[in-house]
Design an enzyme around this catalytic site. Structure first.
Site, PDB file in Angstrom:
ATOM      1  N   ASP A 181       0.845  -1.209   0.000  1.00 32.99           N
ATOM      2  CA  ASP A 181       0.000   0.000   0.000  1.00 32.99           C
ATOM      3  C   ASP A 181       0.876   1.254   0.000  1.00 32.99           C
ATOM      4  O   ASP A 181       0.864   2.060   0.920  1.00 32.99           O
ATOM      5  CB  ASP A 181      -0.951   0.013   1.205  1.00 32.99           C
ATOM      6  CG  ASP A 181      -0.225   0.017   2.555  1.00 32.99           C
ATOM      7  OD1 ASP A 181      -0.843   0.480   3.544  1.00 32.99           O
ATOM      8  OD2 ASP A 181       0.946  -0.417   2.621  1.00 32.99           O
ATOM      9  N   ASP A 220       6.700   1.194   1.840  1.00 34.06           N
ATOM     10  CA  ASP A 220       6.386   0.210   0.797  1.00 34.06           C
ATOM     11  C   ASP A 220       7.249   0.427  -0.442  1.00 34.06           C
ATOM     12  O   ASP A 220       7.658  -0.521  -1.107  1.00 34.06           O
ATOM     13  CB  ASP A 220       4.920   0.310   0.386  1.00 34.06           C
ATOM     14  CG  ASP A 220       3.950   0.110   1.525  1.00 34.06           C
ATOM     15  OD1 ASP A 220       3.761   1.049   2.325  1.00 34.06           O
ATOM     16  OD2 ASP A 220       3.414  -1.003   1.644  1.00 34.06           O
ATOM     17  N   ASN A 253      -2.425   2.756   3.435  1.00 32.50           N
ATOM     18  CA  ASN A 253      -1.816   4.072   3.713  1.00 32.50           C
ATOM     19  C   ASN A 253      -2.578   5.183   3.006  1.00 32.50           C
ATOM     20  O   ASN A 253      -2.616   6.320   3.466  1.00 32.50           O
ATOM     21  CB  ASN A 253      -0.366   4.101   3.238  1.00 32.50           C
ATOM     22  CG  ASN A 253       0.552   3.343   4.168  1.00 32.50           C
ATOM     23  OD1 ASN A 253       0.342   3.325   5.374  1.00 32.50           O
ATOM     24  ND2 ASN A 253       1.558   2.687   3.604  1.00 32.50           N
ATOM     25  N   THR A 304       2.821  -6.056   2.714  1.00 36.61           N
ATOM     26  CA  THR A 304       3.281  -4.936   3.551  1.00 36.61           C
ATOM     27  C   THR A 304       2.175  -3.911   3.795  1.00 36.61           C
ATOM     28  O   THR A 304       2.440  -2.742   4.083  1.00 36.61           O
ATOM     29  CB  THR A 304       4.496  -4.232   2.906  1.00 36.61           C
ATOM     30  OG1 THR A 304       4.095  -3.703   1.630  1.00 36.61           O
ATOM     31  CG2 THR A 304       5.657  -5.192   2.727  1.00 36.61           C
ATOM     32  N   PHE A 332      -1.014  -0.457  12.482  1.00 40.99           N
ATOM     33  CA  PHE A 332      -1.907   0.050  11.427  1.00 40.99           C
ATOM     34  C   PHE A 332      -2.431  -1.056  10.502  1.00 40.99           C
ATOM     35  O   PHE A 332      -3.636  -1.146  10.249  1.00 40.99           O
ATOM     36  CB  PHE A 332      -1.176   1.117  10.612  1.00 40.99           C
ATOM     37  CG  PHE A 332      -1.990   1.672   9.477  1.00 40.99           C
ATOM     38  CD1 PHE A 332      -1.757   1.251   8.176  1.00 40.99           C
ATOM     39  CD2 PHE A 332      -2.997   2.602   9.703  1.00 40.99           C
ATOM     40  CE1 PHE A 332      -2.506   1.756   7.113  1.00 40.99           C
ATOM     41  CE2 PHE A 332      -3.753   3.117   8.649  1.00 40.99           C
ATOM     42  CZ  PHE A 332      -3.515   2.680   7.367  1.00 40.99           C
ATOM     43  N   ASN A 333      -1.549  -1.885   9.918  1.00 44.71           N
ATOM     44  CA  ASN A 333      -1.998  -2.877   8.939  1.00 44.71           C
ATOM     45  C   ASN A 333      -2.990  -3.862   9.558  1.00 44.71           C
ATOM     46  O   ASN A 333      -3.939  -4.289   8.912  1.00 44.71           O
ATOM     47  CB  ASN A 333      -0.812  -3.641   8.350  1.00 44.71           C
ATOM     48  CG  ASN A 333       0.015  -2.788   7.404  1.00 44.71           C
ATOM     49  OD1 ASN A 333      -0.463  -1.789   6.865  1.00 44.71           O
ATOM     50  ND2 ASN A 333       1.278  -3.161   7.233  1.00 44.71           N
ATOM     51  N   HIS A 345       9.694   0.294   8.027  1.00 45.03           N
ATOM     52  CA  HIS A 345       9.100  -1.017   8.305  1.00 45.03           C
ATOM     53  C   HIS A 345       9.200  -2.005   7.134  1.00 45.03           C
ATOM     54  O   HIS A 345       9.796  -3.061   7.257  1.00 45.03           O
ATOM     55  CB  HIS A 345       7.597  -0.858   8.620  1.00 45.03           C
ATOM     56  CG  HIS A 345       7.238   0.194   9.593  1.00 45.03           C
ATOM     57  ND1 HIS A 345       7.289   0.018  10.968  1.00 45.03           N
ATOM     58  CD2 HIS A 345       6.791   1.462   9.396  1.00 45.03           C
ATOM     59  CE1 HIS A 345       6.872   1.119  11.567  1.00 45.03           C
ATOM     60  NE2 HIS A 345       6.578   2.020  10.648  1.00 45.03           N
ATOM     61  N   ASP A 346       8.591  -1.687   6.021  1.00 48.22           N
ATOM     62  CA  ASP A 346       8.228  -2.687   5.007  1.00 48.22           C
ATOM     63  C   ASP A 346       9.376  -3.447   4.354  1.00 48.22           C
ATOM     64  O   ASP A 346       9.256  -4.659   4.112  1.00 48.22           O
ATOM     65  CB  ASP A 346       7.351  -2.039   3.927  1.00 48.22           C
ATOM     66  CG  ASP A 346       5.994  -1.646   4.477  1.00 48.22           C
ATOM     67  OD1 ASP A 346       5.311  -0.833   3.848  1.00 48.22           O
ATOM     68  OD2 ASP A 346       5.621  -2.154   5.552  1.00 48.22           O
TER      69      ASP A 346
HETATM   70  O1  RIB Z   1       2.475   0.148  10.790  1.00 48.36           O
HETATM   71  C1  RIB Z   1       3.385   0.239   9.717  1.00 48.36           C
HETATM   72  C2  RIB Z   1       2.795  -0.358   8.479  1.00 48.36           C
HETATM   73  O2  RIB Z   1       1.585   0.305   8.140  1.00 48.36           O
HETATM   74  C3  RIB Z   1       3.687  -0.180   7.236  1.00 48.36           C
HETATM   75  O3  RIB Z   1       3.420  -1.211   6.340  1.00 48.36           O
HETATM   76  C4  RIB Z   1       3.215   1.117   6.671  1.00 48.36           C
HETATM   77  O4  RIB Z   1       3.506   1.235   5.267  1.00 48.36           O
HETATM   78  C5  RIB Z   1       1.739   1.008   6.900  1.00 48.36           C
HETATM   79  O5  RIB Z   1       1.197   0.248   5.832  1.00 48.36           O
HETATM   80 CA    CA Z   2       2.781  -0.617   4.033  1.00 50.76          CA
END
Ligand code: RIB
Ligand code: CA
Length: 310
Positions: free
Chosen positions: A10, A15, A39, A124, A165-166, A239-240
């Protein structure tokens, strides 16, 4: 032998680096990119994936759009981190990579059918596309080597006190994918918050000197500024790409076999990933959960991949 990978994402600043690591690392054979609302709204995440591929010269990987909303909930985007277009910061060049006319689930199906070996799915973003694929094509699950998901946490969340979040966007999708029987790996905030975009990291990427790195640095300056405002972290966690790094160089990420569940009903805790690290519940283990990262090795891997791109 490179590992065949489908990347569901996303984009989203981090990403973008996952796409570039997957495209640039010789240990990964990137077969397809699929996009999901997360996102940003699906139109943005899909356009951004096309831009990110175009900037890096990744022109032979199909990019297909998937779900524009979670399985049951209303989509809430991460505009406070990624901006209104989900890729804030640089002016976005017109993408030369077109969107594949297929839906994400059909592209995943076709990619698995065309493969002579099992394919790894790296996700991701929210797991909506993967959950839909599981429901629509259960007969194809045997072609998936494993699902490596960037999401969740063994500790605190980032969008609520207990939800990452994801996972928070679509916890029902997490439950569907967890229950489908395909080997599942989760890389959560407990690990990703070790991969911080410090001034030293920014300097390393800037010194690469190609177009992708220059575009990436612009992304990271925006990302660090919003992370400081929104999360009090002036060096944003990238993160991703860690999910891709685990596939490319497994020794960089430490995982433990454990029990993973996701909260669906909690008023305050919906989306929380419950990781039973000390087996208090006595439930059968169902996931490999990341607990450690070779941070220096990760940045070395990412830098080397970026150097392979335009
Ligand atoms: O919490 C971080 C994740 O949520 C990452 O994948 C960021 O791109 C969002 O998608
Ligand atoms: Ca992401």
């Amino acid at each position: 032998m490179a590992t065949p990978v489908i990347l569901d994402c996303d984009p989203g600043h981090d990403d973008a680096f996952a796409i570039w690591l997957a495209a640039g690392d010789p240990g990964i054979d990137l077969r397809a990119v699929t996009t999901v609302g997360g996102n940003g709204r699906l139109a943005h995440t899909t356009y951004n994936a096309r831009v990110v591929c175009s900037v890096a010269g990744v022109t032979s990987v199909p990019v297909a759009a998937g779900a524009d909303r979670p399985l049951r909930r209303t989509l809430t985007t991460a505009e406070s981190i990624h901006g209104a277009n989900a890729l804030g910061g640089p002016e976005l060049p017109e993408p030369t990579v077109a969107a594949d006319p297929r839906d994400a689930a059909v592209l995943i199906r076709d990619t698995l059918d065309a493969a002579t070996e099992q394919v790894t799915i790296v996700a991701t973003g929210p797991l909506t596309n993967i959950a839909l694929f599981v429901r629509i094509y259960p007969d194809r699950l045997s072609k998936i080597q494993r699902i490596v998901w960037l999401g969740g946490s063994t500790g605190r969340g980032n969008v609520t006190p207990y939800a990452e979040f994801n996972a928070w966007v679509d916890p029902e999708a997490v439950a569907v994918v967890l229950g489908c029987g395909v080997p599942f790996t989760m890389i959560g905030l407990n690990v990703t918050h070790q991969a911080l975009v410090t001034p030293q990291v920014l300097g390393r990427i800037e010194a690469i000197g190609n177009r992708t790195a220059a575009f990436g640095v612009e992304l990271l300056h925006f990302y660090n500024s919003t992370y400081e405002t929104d999360q009090g972290m002036p060096d944003g966690p990238l993160h991703d790409p860690i999910a891709v790094a685990l596939v490319a160089r497994p020794e960089l990420v430490t995982t433990v076999r454990t029990r993973l569940d996701v909260e669906l009903l909690g008023t305050e805790t919906a989306g929380a990933t419950s990781v039973d690290l000390i087996d208090k519940l006595g439930r059968p283990a169902n996931a490999d959960v990341a607990t450690g990262l070779d941070v220096d090795g990760f940045w070395d891997l990412l830098e080397a991949a970026l150097r392979e791109l335009r």
